[in-house]
Design a protein around this motif. Structure first.
Motif, PDB file in Angstrom:
ATOM      1  N   GLY A   1       0.807  -1.214   0.000  1.00  0.00           N
ATOM      2  CA  GLY A   1       0.000   0.000   0.000  1.00  0.00           C
ATOM      3  C   GLY A   1       0.838   1.261   0.000  1.00  0.00           C
ATOM      4  O   GLY A   1       0.627   2.170  -0.812  1.00  0.00           O
ATOM      5  N   ILE A   2       1.833   1.319   0.883  1.00  0.00           N
ATOM      6  CA  ILE A   2       2.678   2.518   0.980  1.00  0.00           C
ATOM      7  C   ILE A   2       3.528   2.685  -0.270  1.00  0.00           C
ATOM      8  O   ILE A   2       3.624   3.775  -0.848  1.00  0.00           O
ATOM      9  N   SER A   3       4.152   1.591  -0.711  1.00  0.00           N
ATOM     10  CA  SER A   3       5.058   1.672  -1.859  1.00  0.00           C
ATOM     11  C   SER A   3       4.327   2.111  -3.119  1.00  0.00           C
ATOM     12  O   SER A   3       4.735   3.057  -3.798  1.00  0.00           O
ATOM     13  N   LEU A   4       3.221   1.449  -3.429  1.00  0.00           N
ATOM     14  CA  LEU A   4       2.568   1.708  -4.703  1.00  0.00           C
ATOM     15  C   LEU A   4       1.775   3.010  -4.718  1.00  0.00           C
ATOM     16  O   LEU A   4       1.646   3.645  -5.773  1.00  0.00           O
ATOM     17  N   ILE A   5       1.235   3.434  -3.585  1.00  0.00           N
ATOM     18  CA  ILE A   5       0.568   4.738  -3.593  1.00  0.00           C
ATOM     19  C   ILE A   5       1.619   5.838  -3.719  1.00  0.00           C
ATOM     20  O   ILE A   5       1.382   6.904  -4.298  1.00  0.00           O
ATOM     21  N   GLY A   6       2.830   5.567  -3.216  1.00  0.00           N
ATOM     22  CA  GLY A   6       3.927   6.510  -3.411  1.00  0.00           C
ATOM     23  C   GLY A   6       4.288   6.639  -4.870  1.00  0.00           C
ATOM     24  O   GLY A   6       4.409   7.743  -5.410  1.00  0.00           O
ATOM     25  N   TRP A   7       4.426   5.486  -5.547  1.00  0.00           N
ATOM     26  CA  TRP A   7       4.753   5.534  -6.975  1.00  0.00           C
ATOM     27  C   TRP A   7       3.593   6.093  -7.784  1.00  0.00           C
ATOM     28  O   TRP A   7       3.804   6.748  -8.819  1.00  0.00           O
ATOM     29  N   PHE A   8       2.360   5.866  -7.335  1.00  0.00           N
ATOM     30  CA  PHE A   8       1.196   6.479  -7.996  1.00  0.00           C
ATOM     31  C   PHE A   8       1.322   8.000  -7.973  1.00  0.00           C
ATOM     32  O   PHE A   8       1.111   8.679  -8.985  1.00  0.00           O
ATOM     33  N   GLY A   9       1.677   8.532  -6.827  1.00  0.00           N
ATOM     34  CA  GLY A   9       1.834   9.976  -6.702  1.00  0.00           C
ATOM     35  C   GLY A   9       2.971  10.507  -7.554  1.00  0.00           C
ATOM     36  O   GLY A   9       2.851  11.557  -8.206  1.00  0.00           O
ATOM     37  N   ILE A  10       4.083   9.782  -7.579  1.00  0.00           N
ATOM     38  CA  ILE A  10       5.237  10.219  -8.360  1.00  0.00           C
ATOM     39  C   ILE A  10       4.915  10.204  -9.852  1.00  0.00           C
ATOM     40  O   ILE A  10       5.239  11.140 -10.591  1.00  0.00           O
ATOM     41  N   GLN A  11       4.236   9.138 -10.324  1.00  0.00           N
ATOM     42  CA  GLN A  11       3.848   9.083 -11.738  1.00  0.00           C
ATOM     43  C   GLN A  11       2.873  10.204 -12.086  1.00  0.00           C
ATOM     44  O   GLN A  11       2.932  10.793 -13.168  1.00  0.00           O
ATOM     45  N   SER A  12       1.959  10.519 -11.160  1.00  0.00           N
ATOM     46  CA  SER A  12       1.019  11.619 -11.397  1.00  0.00           C
ATOM     47  C   SER A  12       1.776  12.937 -11.526  1.00  0.00           C
ATOM     48  O   SER A  12       1.442  13.781 -12.369  1.00  0.00           O
ATOM     49  N   ALA A  13       2.793  13.105 -10.690  1.00  0.00           N
ATOM     50  CA  ALA A  13       3.584  14.334 -10.741  1.00  0.00           C
ATOM     51  C   ALA A  13       4.366  14.436 -12.051  1.00  0.00           C
ATOM     52  O   ALA A  13       4.466  15.516 -12.652  1.00  0.00           O
ATOM     53  N   VAL A  14       4.903  13.301 -12.512  1.00  0.00           N
ATOM     54  CA  VAL A  14       5.639  13.287 -13.785  1.00  0.00           C
ATOM     55  C   VAL A  14       4.708  13.655 -14.935  1.00  0.00           C
ATOM     56  O   VAL A  14       5.052  14.462 -15.814  1.00  0.00           O
ATOM     57  N   SER A  15       3.511  13.074 -14.940  1.00  0.00           N
ATOM     58  CA  SER A  15       2.537  13.396 -15.980  1.00  0.00           C
ATOM     59  C   SER A  15       2.150  14.861 -15.925  1.00  0.00           C
ATOM     60  O   SER A  15       1.971  15.507 -16.962  1.00  0.00           O
ATOM     61  N   ALA A  16       2.018  15.391 -14.709  1.00  0.00           N
ATOM     62  CA  ALA A  16       1.637  16.794 -14.547  1.00  0.00           C
ATOM     63  C   ALA A  16       2.682  17.719 -15.158  1.00  0.00           C
ATOM     64  O   ALA A  16       2.334  18.750 -15.767  1.00  0.00           O
ATOM     65  N   GLN A  17       3.945  17.377 -15.028  1.00  0.00           N
ATOM     66  CA  GLN A  17       5.009  18.204 -15.613  1.00  0.00           C
ATOM     67  C   GLN A  17       4.862  18.263 -17.136  1.00  0.00           C
ATOM     68  O   GLN A  17       4.967  19.324 -17.742  1.00  0.00           O
ATOM     69  N   GLY A  18       4.596  17.095 -17.740  1.00  0.00           N
ATOM     70  CA  GLY A  18       4.428  17.055 -19.186  1.00  0.00           C
ATOM     71  C   GLY A  18       3.187  17.803 -19.643  1.00  0.00           C
ATOM     72  O   GLY A  18       3.217  18.542 -20.630  1.00  0.00           O
ATOM     73  N   LEU A  19       2.084  17.619 -18.921  1.00  0.00           N
ATOM     74  CA  LEU A  19       0.838  18.288 -19.290  1.00  0.00           C
ATOM     75  C   LEU A  19       0.944  19.798 -19.144  1.00  0.00           C
ATOM     76  O   LEU A  19       0.439  20.555 -19.980  1.00  0.00           O
ATOM     77  N   ALA A  20       1.600  20.248 -18.081  1.00  0.00           N
ATOM     78  CA  ALA A  20       1.762  21.689 -17.870  1.00  0.00           C
ATOM     79  C   ALA A  20       2.618  22.307 -18.975  1.00  0.00           C
ATOM     80  O   ALA A  20       2.344  23.418 -19.446  1.00  0.00           O
ATOM     81  N   ALA A  21       3.646  21.569 -19.423  1.00  0.00           N
ATOM     82  CA  ALA A  21       4.532  22.088 -20.454  1.00  0.00           C
ATOM     83  C   ALA A  21       3.883  22.070 -21.832  1.00  0.00           C
ATOM     84  O   ALA A  21       4.058  22.996 -22.630  1.00  0.00           O
ATOM     85  N   LEU A  22       3.111  21.014 -22.116  1.00  0.00           N
ATOM     86  CA  LEU A  22       2.545  20.846 -23.448  1.00  0.00           C
ATOM     87  C   LEU A  22       1.202  21.547 -23.639  1.00  0.00           C
ATOM     88  O   LEU A  22       0.865  21.971 -24.737  1.00  0.00           O
ATOM     89  N   VAL A  23       0.418  21.647 -22.565  1.00  0.00           N
ATOM     90  CA  VAL A  23      -0.925  22.209 -22.671  1.00  0.00           C
ATOM     91  C   VAL A  23      -1.047  23.554 -21.974  1.00  0.00           C
ATOM     92  O   VAL A  23      -1.637  24.496 -22.496  1.00  0.00           O
ATOM     93  N   GLY A  24      -0.461  23.631 -20.769  1.00  0.00           N
ATOM     94  CA  GLY A  24      -0.610  24.848 -19.983  1.00  0.00           C
ATOM     95  C   GLY A  24      -2.014  24.929 -19.408  1.00  0.00           C
ATOM     96  O   GLY A  24      -2.708  23.925 -19.252  1.00  0.00           O
ATOM     97  N   GLY A  25      -2.471  26.116 -19.106  1.00  0.00           N
ATOM     98  CA  GLY A  25      -3.814  26.290 -18.576  1.00  0.00           C
ATOM     99  C   GLY A  25      -3.915  26.103 -17.086  1.00  0.00           C
ATOM    100  O   GLY A  25      -4.624  26.823 -16.395  1.00  0.00           O
ATOM    101  N   LEU A  26      -3.191  25.110 -16.579  1.00  0.00           N
ATOM    102  CA  LEU A  26      -3.146  24.830 -15.145  1.00  0.00           C
ATOM    103  C   LEU A  26      -1.694  24.726 -14.706  1.00  0.00           C
ATOM    104  O   LEU A  26      -0.838  24.314 -15.491  1.00  0.00           O
TER     105      LEU A  26
END
Length: 441
Positions: free
Chosen positions: A106-131
């Motif tokens: 539970g701890i390990s995978l929810i941690g990696w879930f958060g990290i992957q979400s953050a990585v995706s957010a960096q790409g989305l912010a750079a490519l789309v913007g808006g948020l």
């Protein structure tokens, strides 16, 4: 209220025959786990330090190791129809040990879930913007949470859409870059960075997906036969490692750097946005799904009460998304990496108990005939805890060979030896009050 939040997806019971899927449905999800942007990064890292021929050999050796582990643990999952942490109660760990496994997952995978979400957010912010990045982290995390709350069926359909999209879009991006170079020259070229040995390359390949291999029963419990497990593993792991990994190797040779993710996601404009979404979603949904299953088992073990998987998953998804938005999880990467050392011995012990020692195998088979789980389980198995700790320490501190595989093999050997010496004995008994017979097929 809980029952209205998604489906429970047999979190504490056997998956009945009527709820099983074709091998292809599960294979697409397995392939989706392995074919992620992180796999490109792995391929680029190996390609930066190895020739193409040595990289192929490293991927071959690493894939064989992963496939062997995945098949053995996966066979336990399809036979018993139970999650990884539930199976652990009768494969050497007892009720207390399975609670620890559930919490670690539970701890390990929810941690990696958060990290992957953050990585995706960096790409989305750079490519789309808006948020801002934190806004995209919340949006992405909550969208994945909504899919996972609905269970395996919803995740299967997501895989049908996202995996082909990812392959087509990445293929377009990779080809657009590689056509600028002589492919034969790239294959024959020397590595552009500091040399990696074959052992180091194999370690990176095998270690990169070892946690995914250990929690395989969470997925294979939905298979129909052991043959299905073998087929989906050979297809999913082999294609994921070779197609995505070796593309990363060639890109590293082409551009002379290991940082090729930016090239893949931005070289063809808006396609990069879709690659970010597709490439991350199919690994992140399984991060959250298995995290939820582990926590459900932990709650059931500690409190004796049945927690609804959908509700637990929703809470974990919101927490992981909020932590990703806050930027806190980036500080936990080292901790999560260290926690990963504890996972390989789990597979070694489970395989040793189920296929060799068989102290509790008879109870599982008797209960399976009733379509239920065993009525009780040992509270603790002291020998297992000693073996688990010893193997994890061996993997962490012995600088020889493949650390993750070393710890797994040591755990297997020590557990078998303890079984032969009569040291594998449960302490106390606990009724399986939180599990009920599976519904009739």
């Amino acid at each position: 209220m809980a029952s209205a939040v998604g489906v429970d997806d047999y979190a504490l019971t056997r998956v009945p025959d009527s709820a099983r899927y074709s091998w292809w449905s599960v294979a697409v999800q397995r392939f989706g786990q392995v074919s992620a942007l992180s796999q490109f990064l792995l391929g680029a890292t190996i390609g930066f330090g190895m020739s193409f021929g040595n990289a192929v050999l490293a991927f071959t050796l690493g894939s064989v190791i992963l496939e062997l582990i995945t098949i053995l643990v996966g066979v336990i999952g399809v036979r018993e129809g139970l999650t990884t942490s539930m199976i652990a109660r009768w494969t050497g760990f007892g009720r207390g040990g399975s609670a620890l496994i559930g919490l670690a997952i539970g701890i390990s995978l929810i941690g990696w879930f958060g990290i992957q979400s953050a990585v995706s957010a960096q790409g989305l912010a750079a490519l789309v913007g808006g948020l801002p990045e934190w806004g995209w982290a919340l949006v992405f995390g909550l969208v994945v949470t909504a899919i996972v709350v609905r269970g395996f069926h919803s995740m299967a359909w997501t895989a049908y859409l996202m995996v082909p999209a990812f392959l087509v879009l990445v293929g377009w991006s990779v080809v657009s870059e590689l056509t600028r170079h002589d492919l034969g020259a790239l294959v024959a070229s020397a590595p552009p960075g500091p040399t990696l040995s074959l052992l180091q390359g194999t370690t990176l390949v095998a270690g990169g997906f070892i946690v995914g291999a250990v929690i395989t029963p969470d997925m294979t419990r939905f298979n129909r036969t052991t043959g299905d497990v073998v087929k989906q593993t050979l297809v999913g792991v082999t294609l994921g490692e070779y197609v995505i990994g070796l593309a990363g190797v060639l890109l590293a040779h082409a551009v002379g750097t290991a940082q090729i993710t930016t090239i893949v996601t931005s070289s063809v404009g808006w396609v990069g946005l879709l690659i970010v979404i597709a490439g991350t979603m199919k690994i992140n949904d399984w991060n959250l799904y298995s995290s939820g299953l582990g926590v459900v088992n932990f709650i059931g073990t500690v409190s004796g009460k049945r927690a609804h998987r959908g509700l637990v998953t929703a809470v974990l998804g919101v927490v992981g998304s909020v932590l990703a938005a806050a930027g806190i999880l980036s500080k936990f990467t080292d901790f999560l990496t260290v926690l990963g050392v504890a996972f390989p011995p789990i597979a070694g012990i489970m395989v040793a108990e189920y296929f060799v020692v068989k102290q509790w195998r008879g109870e599982l088979e008797e209960a399976r005939a009733r379509g239920a789980v065993p009525t009780d389980a040992p509270v603790w198995v002291p020998a297992t805890i000693v073996v688990w700790i010893a193997a994890a320490l061996f993997g962490e501190f012995v600088d020889w060979g493949l650390p993750s595989i070393n710890s797994l093999v040591v755990a297997f050997v020590l557990y078998v030896a303890a079984g032969k010496l009569g040291l594998v004995r449960g302490v106390g008994k606990s009724r399986t009050a939180d599990a009920e017979p599976a519904p009739a097929a």
